[in-house]
Scaffold this motif. Sequence first.
Motif, short mmCIF file in Angstrom:
data_model
loop_
_atom_site.label_atom_id
_atom_site.label_comp_id
_atom_site.label_asym_id
_atom_site.label_seq_id
_atom_site.Cartn_x
_atom_site.Cartn_y
_atom_site.Cartn_z
N ARG A 63 33.73 53.98 28.76
CA ARG A 63 33.15 52.72 29.27
C ARG A 63 34.17 51.96 30.13
O ARG A 63 33.82 51.38 31.16
CB ARG A 63 32.69 51.83 28.10
N ARG A 65 36.39 53.19 31.94
CA ARG A 65 36.54 53.86 33.23
C ARG A 65 35.39 53.55 34.18
O ARG A 65 35.55 53.60 35.38
CB ARG A 65 36.62 55.38 33.04
N THR A 66 34.23 53.26 33.60
CA THR A 66 33.04 53.14 34.46
C THR A 66 32.56 51.72 34.67
O THR A 66 31.96 51.41 35.69
CB THR A 66 31.88 53.96 33.86
N SER A 67 32.81 50.84 33.71
CA SER A 67 32.29 49.48 33.90
C SER A 67 33.30 48.45 33.41
O SER A 67 33.93 48.65 32.38
CB SER A 67 30.98 49.31 33.13
N PHE A 68 33.47 47.43 34.19
CA PHE A 68 34.33 46.33 33.77
C PHE A 68 33.83 45.05 34.39
O PHE A 68 32.94 45.08 35.25
CB PHE A 68 35.80 46.59 34.13
N PRO A 69 34.33 43.90 33.94
CA PRO A 69 33.78 42.62 34.40
C PRO A 69 33.90 42.45 35.92
O PRO A 69 34.85 42.97 36.52
CB PRO A 69 34.64 41.57 33.70
N PRO A 70 32.96 41.73 36.52
CA PRO A 70 33.06 41.46 37.97
C PRO A 70 34.37 40.72 38.22
O PRO A 70 34.79 39.90 37.43
CB PRO A 70 31.86 40.57 38.24
#
Length: 783
Positions: A63, A65-70
């Motif tokens: 997770r 690697r693929t999604s983080f906060p704007p």
Amino acid sequence: MITGLATRAQVKIEGTVQGVGFRPFVFRLARELDLTGWIVNGADGVMIEVEGAAEAVGRLIERLRTSFPPGAKVERISVRSVPAVGDREFMIQPSCEEGAKQLAISPDLATCADCVMELLDRTDRRFRYPWLSCTQCGPRFSMVTGVPYDRADTTMSRFVLCEACRAEYEAPENRRFHAESTACPTCGPRLVLWGAGGQLSAEGEEALERTCRIIRAGGIVAVKGIGGFHLWVDATSEEAVQRLRVRKRRPHKPFAVMFPSLEAIRMYCALAPEEAEWLTSSEAPIVILQRLKEISLVQGVAPGSATMGAMLPYTPLHHLLMSELEAPVVATSGNLCDEPIVTDEQEARRQLAGIADAFLIHDRPIARPMDDSVVRMAKSGPIVLRRARGLVPRTIRLPESIVRHIQGPVLAVGGHLKNTVALLDADRVLLSQHLGDLSTLETEYAVRQAIDDLQWLLQVKPCAVACDLHPDYRSTRLAEELAGRWDVPLIRVPHHHAHVAACMAEHGVTGEVLGIAWDGSGYGTDGSLWGGEFLLATYRESERLAHLHPFRLPGGKQAGREPWRAAFAVRWEKFGAQGCRAGVEERTEWKEQEKLVVAMLARQIQSPVTTSMGRLFDAVASMLGLCQVASFEGQAAMALEQEGIRASASVPGEDDAYPIPLDSRAEAPRQWIADWRPMIKLIADDLNRGIERSRIAYRFHRSLADLIGRAAERVGVRQVVLTGGCFQNVLLADLARARLESAGFVALTHREIPPNDGGLALGQAVVAAIQLGRRERVSPLKG
Ligand SMILES: [Zn+2]
Ligand SMILES: [Zn+2]
Ligand SMILES: [Zn+2]
């Protein structure tokens, strides 16, 4: 509880991952996946350790690697597995230096951009509130009263969070999740203005308005900040600045100036990108900048100086005041000369009575004095000249190869000037903030408090105490007292060895170095005043390989304040009694003092022998007519450096070095003497020939750099350490580095640890710890 099957991974994420809600994001994710561990902000990103079922750990990493906060910008993720430790839950740890997890207290942080936005947002409930802060900013070390770091152990404990603040504090997704310094107008500190006599004058917005009115009218206001009081005065009014100088009895020493913005600084100073970066960093130090000639602030801010200390607002209160004033202000430490910065309003009222026309105060106590840090850029990088707010309590990690030889925690009490103290424990050293000159009881009190601080921060009791070799330093006597009380060994470390070891430790250097330790003076192993030293050194020991040709200082300490005496002394060495006064306006009568000085030199009375490089700088500055009587330490040397910089800017590299031969003597064939006397003759000749004094100043610096290069070539040790107060001089440091590197040597100069006596304690601690390791084993007393 995690079972033995748990997997634990350490994840390091580099990039723009701080101040963007990254930690709450990871917090939620870990809880969702039933993982334990922690996340902490590090020097170049965040560090995470997660523990739990292998599959869940893998999912979390996926997770990440693929999604983080704007707003987050992940540049690199590195993962390695580490042994499980059985954490009970997942926690967000307060920001701290990477690798110093046990020491979970961060330095004070300048107000972040998000908080500045809220401060100016009419719709925000913290609109114009002078103590807003969040997990990314606000006071830290200056408000901590105990460990672990939570609100109950800070000076904010008296402010009970209101419902709205508590909700933010408890919401992991909020920027104020576990922000121990958080507050709002309902529950936090309040602003009050006192008159000169301490009587209540105004509160809240009115206090702000009235403060600005007083400053605009040329008045002096003592403003309580993060780590102590500043004296504020309009930097564009010569009259106001002079009034402050008279009242503070500080005739010449440059004042630091706070500017409303970077753009405002650019109007007055040359600003390199790295300097701008420091100014706007969360450390927010004072940065020494080159002044622009065309437009300058009033002379009184930094009389006769080509440089100036500049800073930007770093608290919400500063932002409010500066946005109202829209002009640069002098913001100088509220203290008496060289004492610790005043932190308490009652104390301020006493100490600053007769100086301040008003006091802008608040009811958040300051746990310990924390002056502004001071940074200066050399060609090779920054040099921290004063290490305090924003930088302390970061620790210095020691190299693995020396940690093996260290026995138990060591406390080091530093020197006399610019005192700091240090505590070494296992593989790290915690160096206290700048405390001041140890000539008053106030500084001694601050030093004792700092020693207590270090012990509870690291949770250890020293099993040895280290101090300077000087028998009369107040710090030495304090060390004797503590060693006696604790019944532990006292280790006396030679001044210049400590300087060299401090620089070695800062760079994690091992093996032998050639240490060039140049300063005002330090007690030598032969009992004389050293200061122009070339040492072959390891952490364990040092050998004096070379030193300046010794000379006598007529009047001893007084010669340190009166450079003309040093000039008489060096001319005496070269020309004898006749030429002693050469160059001093020939037609004038001999002054009584001059006759006295010559008599002292002739009879060798009240004239201690020294090899001080600092005094050689004084002598040359005096010969060049730059400074005869100094009102602050280093004034003459600063003037000489600035003259040199002026010439280097116009004709770089054109002037040759003056000769400073390295001779050996029959009685000590292994020890060389750097004979500066031929140089003094040539400087006198150049002056007679009417050579521009900036050219002479530059040649002087070149000569010293060349001397360092020749010494290095003769000794043949690859690593050369440049340390001591003389290396606050960036022209000298840059020229020496260039000379050494061109000959294939590695030049090591200070960066985060001051080259002056503010770094001594670090060196003392390391030397003592290594020497202690050689003695019988001493077990550390934990607790
Ligand atoms: Zn903030
Ligand atoms: Zn509140
Ligand atoms: Zn020194």
